[in-house]
Structures are given as C-alpha cells and as structure tokens.
Design a protein around this motif. Structure first.
Motif, PDB file in Angstrom:
ATOM      1  N   ARG A   3       0.763  -1.093  -0.093  1.00 17.09           N
ATOM      2  CA  ARG A   3       0.151   0.085  -0.069  1.00 17.09           C
ATOM      3  C   ARG A   3       0.835   1.211   0.036  1.00 17.09           C
ATOM      4  N   LYS A   5       2.029   5.091   1.079  1.00 15.63           N
ATOM      5  CA  LYS A   5       1.644   5.633   2.333  1.00 15.63           C
ATOM      6  C   LYS A   5       0.522   6.348   2.878  1.00 15.63           C
ATOM      7  N   HIS A   6      -0.093   7.150   1.603  1.00  7.32           N
ATOM      8  CA  HIS A   6      -1.408   7.787   2.012  1.00  7.32           C
ATOM      9  C   HIS A   6      -2.508   6.682   2.243  1.00  7.32           C
ATOM     10  N   GLU A   7      -2.348   5.643   1.465  1.00  4.83           N
ATOM     11  CA  GLU A   7      -3.597   4.550   1.426  1.00  4.83           C
ATOM     12  C   GLU A   7      -3.477   3.971   3.127  1.00  4.83           C
ATOM     13  N   ARG A   8      -2.101   4.018   3.620  1.00  5.57           N
ATOM     14  CA  ARG A   8      -2.146   3.520   4.922  1.00  5.57           C
ATOM     15  C   ARG A   8      -2.627   4.124   6.087  1.00  5.57           C
ATOM     16  N   ARG A  11      -6.388   4.224   5.675  1.00  2.00           N
ATOM     17  CA  ARG A  11      -7.100   3.009   6.267  1.00  2.00           C
ATOM     18  C   ARG A  11      -7.211   3.162   7.645  1.00  2.00           C
ATOM     19  N   VAL A  12      -6.278   3.532   8.251  1.00  2.00           N
ATOM     20  CA  VAL A  12      -6.121   3.821   9.730  1.00  2.00           C
ATOM     21  C   VAL A  12      -7.280   4.805  10.290  1.00  2.00           C
ATOM     22  N   PHE A  38       1.807   9.822  11.958  1.00  2.22           N
ATOM     23  CA  PHE A  38       2.243   8.931  11.022  1.00  2.22           C
ATOM     24  C   PHE A  38       3.559   8.948  10.350  1.00  2.22           C
ATOM     25  N   ALA A  48      -4.523  11.316   1.822  1.00  4.48           N
ATOM     26  CA  ALA A  48      -5.219  10.399   2.613  1.00  4.48           C
ATOM     27  C   ALA A  48      -6.489  11.278   3.048  1.00  4.48           C
TER      28      ALA A  48
END
Length: 233
Positions: A3, A5-8, A11-12, A38, A48
């Motif tokens: 994934r 970085k912005h997707e992680r 997701r959080v 982050f 994100a």
C-alpha cells in the motif's frame, strides 16, 4: 499487497471513524499533527484526507476552521443549533416565545424578497434541568406555505423541517459572532440579570440555488458556548 503511504494513513483513520474512536461530527487533527503522528509528509496527509472525503467519511472545508464549541464539543451550526447539538448527544428543549408576521423592508430589500413580510420565530433553548442557554430569533420569508405559521406553529417543532416542507432546504450560510449584554426583555426571557454578557451570532442561510431561507439572531450562554478558531496548518 503493497500500500502507498497515504493509503495506509487513510485506512487507519477510516477504521477509527467507523469504529467510533473518532465521534461523528468531531474534527480531525490538523495536517501537521497527523503528519507527525504517522511520520509522513503533509502532502501524504492531504492525499489520505482526499481518500476519506471521496469515501464520504469526512467533509473538508478548506480555510474554514472556525467553529462553535458546546461544553468542549464542536458544533457545526450551518443547519441550526438543534441539529448540531443533537449530533453531539446534547438534549435540549425549546420554549416558543412568539411566532408572528412582521414587516421587514430592509431584510426584504437585501435579499430581493417579493414581499417585505417575514415570519418571526423567537424561542428559548433550555437544558433538561431548565437552564436557559440561548435565545434564538429567526426571520424566514412569508411565502404562501409559511404565512399561516402564527396560527398552526412549526412542523414537528422544527424550523428546518418547516422550511423543508415549504421547499426551502438550507445549504450554506454566512455567520458572524460577537459579545454583548442582554437587554431587559432578553434577560427576562433567559431568566438572567439584565446586562449579562452573551455571545451574539447572526446567521444568514440560503438554499443550494442561493435563494434566501433564514436570517437568525442567536444569543448563546458563554458558560457553555465558545468560539474556536483553527487556522490552516
């Protein structure tokens, strides 16, 4: 699956929103704070947030970080305090002081109303223990579907519901805030000493087609309400 970085980050944050860790209506931390949390850049944070907005989990309002707090909880007053307080789980009740037809040529001229007549709705908001926390005066256009409000009252006790049934759906507003002392009449309605300082907001609301829908003057108890200003980070 790898994934970005912005997707992680998205997701959080999405998990926290859906699980209730972040309450509905609460404001997310600023870009700088999220970037620090982050360990990513602010551009990654913006990407994100764009994902969350596309998934309709958040609504972003660039450059508009000013909002009212009630006992420390953020309120979005664009659609009225009843809606905003309800979203935060604050139970209140309304006492209607008056609903009358009045002539207001200045308001009519300012918003190109067909008639100078408006419906004036004046109400006191109280907590469940009877404490009066606001005095709210609304002026709405006296169109055919609203002219008989003095006789029949508000639909479901709500100005928003009444406006909606008349085809007026609040979409955007302009709001100002200052402080001033209560007049003798206002103090009587709120059961406070004359001259007590309250927050005074004026809010003008329009429909999505820029049709005038409501002008509201609201006196808010500063013991509970405060203004928070968050500048773009």
């Amino acid at each position: 699956m790898i994934r970005l970085k912005h997707e992680r980050v998205a997701r959080v944050l999405a998990r926290e929103i859906k699980s209730g860790v972040v309450r509905p209506g609460a404001q997310l931390p600023g870009e700088v704070e999220l970037a620090r949390r982050f360990a990513v850049s602010r551009n990654t944070v913006r990407a994100a947030l764009a994902v969350l907005a596309a998934d309709e989990l958040i609504a972003t309002r660039t450059g508009k970080g000013s909002y009212v707090l009630f006992d420390g909880r953020p309120l979005d007053g664009r659609l009225g305090w009843t809606h905003a307080l309800s979203e935060q789980g604050v139970e209140t009740r309304m006492r209607t002081v008056r609903i009358e037809l009045e002539e207001d040529p200045e308001l009519a001229d300012r918003h190109d109303l067909e008639s100078p007549q408006v419906v004036v709705i004046e109400r006191v908001r109280q907590l469940t223990d009877g404490t009066s926390i606001s005095l709210e005066r609304s002026r709405i256009p006296a169109v055919d579907a609203l002219r008989d409000l003095p006789e029949r009252g508000l639909d479901n006790g709500s100005i928003s519901v009444t406006l909606n049934r008349a085809g007026l759906y609040l979409d955007h507003c302009e709001q100002r805030l200052r402080g001033r002392p209560l007049t003798p009449v206002e103090a009587g309605h709120l059961e406070r000493p004359e001259g007590t300082w309250f927050l005074h907001t004026t809010r003008t609301s329009w429909t999505a087609t820029d049709r005038f829908a409501e002008h509201a003057d609201e006196l808010l108890d500063p013991t509970h309400y405060e203004l928070n200003l968050t500048y773009p980070s």
